[in-house]
Enzyme design. Structure first.
Site, PDB file in Angstrom:
ATOM      1  N   TYR A 154       7.160  21.197  16.395  1.00  0.00           N
ATOM      2  CA  TYR A 154       8.109  21.688  17.407  1.00  0.00           C
ATOM      3  C   TYR A 154       9.464  21.041  17.146  1.00  0.00           C
ATOM      4  CZ  TYR A 154      10.504  22.108  21.913  1.00  0.00           C
ATOM      5  OH  TYR A 154      11.423  22.361  22.902  1.00  0.00           O
ATOM      6  N   GLU A 242      15.451  26.563  20.358  1.00  0.00           N
ATOM      7  CA  GLU A 242      14.095  25.999  20.372  1.00  0.00           C
ATOM      8  C   GLU A 242      13.240  26.747  19.347  1.00  0.00           C
ATOM      9  OE1 GLU A 242      10.947  24.855  23.849  1.00  0.00           O
ATOM     10  OE2 GLU A 242      11.564  26.952  23.739  1.00  0.00           O
TER      11      GLU A 242
END
Length: 433
Positions: A154, A242
């Site tokens: 991530y 993101e």
């Protein structure tokens, strides 16, 4: 209702992540909500932005017909192909089309199957957990190269007011909700402040790549991608980029498989090309009509219309109506620079909703001049021949003049001393009908 639910969920998730991160020693985050409608980009548009800035994404084409999808699949010459319906709502993979096809995301090795599947997608409504019950019509599909992922991480860049600039946040555990990782394994969340003047330094990018678990040649490759993502972040005036998953393939390639980009609406004047891509086709017609007058409108399920300035105050007004036993009919934010014409158009929108049985006006005049609101209210009431109860709570700039205008109007307007009083009177006006 779905749009507001999604807004609450996404804002709530971001708050949760930031609060969890904030509990880690010496970490500090803050979030500022703006009363602007968020820019909506389809997945393929976000991926094109990334590709245009040198970020590695899967090869893909966009098609608006089954034949175009078939030709795109042939041109890819990929071992495996992924076909994705392009709508803004989440949960596409488990969605259902009114054509009978199940799933808005399909994998296949046969280009002919891509054409057959696209024929059952394009022009049909896809219903997911985030769409209205009748679903959303699919107008385009993305035909992309399917890549195997050997490891998922991530990575995100977002603005942090406490740091007066952007920060990088990463975790070696990707492909899952980052909020869950932050809650259960906070030691696996890494944060790095970015100097807004110097940008991401080489050693910072390499350190983050190492924290994410990239090894050998992949570490440098990941660091390069991180720097390119920051360049994208700056160039497009993003508030958040993101990437989840930020992954590696068995062939040794670092790829941004899926991304969410949030934009600074205040930069619209210099990001005209990006904001021109805003997909409003899935909005309710009243949302688009409201946007013409710089009003932010979201329809809800209740019968008490809300007429408010400021997104936070609008949410609070919806909540206090519910706490007093009523149901809000909408979320309507007038914003700061209100003119009489906007007030009139707002009333026109509210009274066009057949579910509305009462209107609650809740204005806190800081930038807003309450007298302008009062003049707009009286004009709208007369010209639109308002037939539902109207409760008004005004406070702030020029409030005494505003109250005089309302009192001398001769119109059946109920004044309230505060928000609690206004909510109770609005709910009572509906119950007494």
């Amino acid at each position: 209702m779905n749009n507001l639910y999604t807004l609450y969920v996404e804002v709530g998730k971001l708050f949760l992540l930031l609060l969890l991160l904030d509990s880690w020693p010496h970490w500090s985050f803050a979030v500022q909500l703006t009363p602007r409608r968020w820019l909506n980009l389809q997945e393929y548009q976000s991926k094109k932005l990334m590709a245009d800035h040198g970020v590695t994404v899967q090869r893909f084409f966009v098609a608006d017909s089954a034949n175009d999808a078939l030709e795109a699949a042939k041109r890819l010459k990929a071992t495996e192909i992924v076909l994705k319906a392009q709508i803004l709502a989440g949960g596409r993979g488990k969605g259902v089309f009114n054509s009978g096809l199940k799933g808005g995301v399909h994998l296949t090795k046969d280009p002919k199957v891509v054409g057959q599947l696209a024929e059952q997608m394009i022009g049909y409504n896809l219903t997911t957990k985030q769409t209205p019950k009748d679903g959303v019509k699919v107008k385009k599909v993305m035909v992309a190269e399917a890549l195997n992922i050997s490891r998922e991480t991530y990575f995100a860049i977002l603005m942090d007011r406490a740091c007066n600039g952007p920060v990088m946040v990463g975790s070696p555990q990707g492909g899952v909700d980052i909020e869950e990782v932050a809650a259960t394994s906070p030691e696996l969340i890494f944060k790095e402040e970015i100097d807004i003047f110097e940008g991401v330094k080489d050693n910072q990018a390499l350190q983050m790549a190492e924290n994410l678990g990239f090894k050998g040649p992949l570490q440098q490759q990941a660091a390069d991608q991180i720097k390119k993502l920051y360049n994208l972040f700056l160039k497009i005036d993003a508030t958040q980029v993101e990437v989840n998953p930020f992954g590696e393939t068995p062939e040794g390639q670092v790829v941004c498989f899926d991304a969410k980009i949030n934009f600074d609406d205040n930069a619209e004047f210099r990001q005209k090309e990006i904001f021109a891509m805003d997909d409003k086709s899935e909005n309710e017609p009243m949302e688009n009509e409201a946007a013409k007058y710089d009003l932010k409108y979201i329809g809800l399920d209740g019968n008490i219309a809300c007429f408010v300035n400021g997104a936070g105050l609008a949410m609070a007004t919806c909540d206090i109506i519910s706490l007093n036993g009523g149901k809000p009919a909408n979320f309507l934010d007038l914003g700061g620079g209100v003119k009489e014409a906007q007030v009139y158009q707002a009333f026109k929108l509210l009274t066009a909703d057949p579910k509305v049985e009462a209107i609650l006006v809740n204005i806190f005049g800081g930038i807003v001049n309450c007298a302008i609101i009062a003049n707009g209210i009286t004009k709208a009431c007369r010209e639109l021949e308002l037939k539902v109860p109207l409760v008004v709570r005004l406070e702030g700039t020029n409030v005494h003049e505003a109250q005089r205008i309302l009192n001398e109007s001769g119109l059946p307007i109920t004044s309230a001393r505060d928000l609690e009083d206004a909510a109770k009177k609005a709910v009572a006006s509906v119950e007494n009908k």
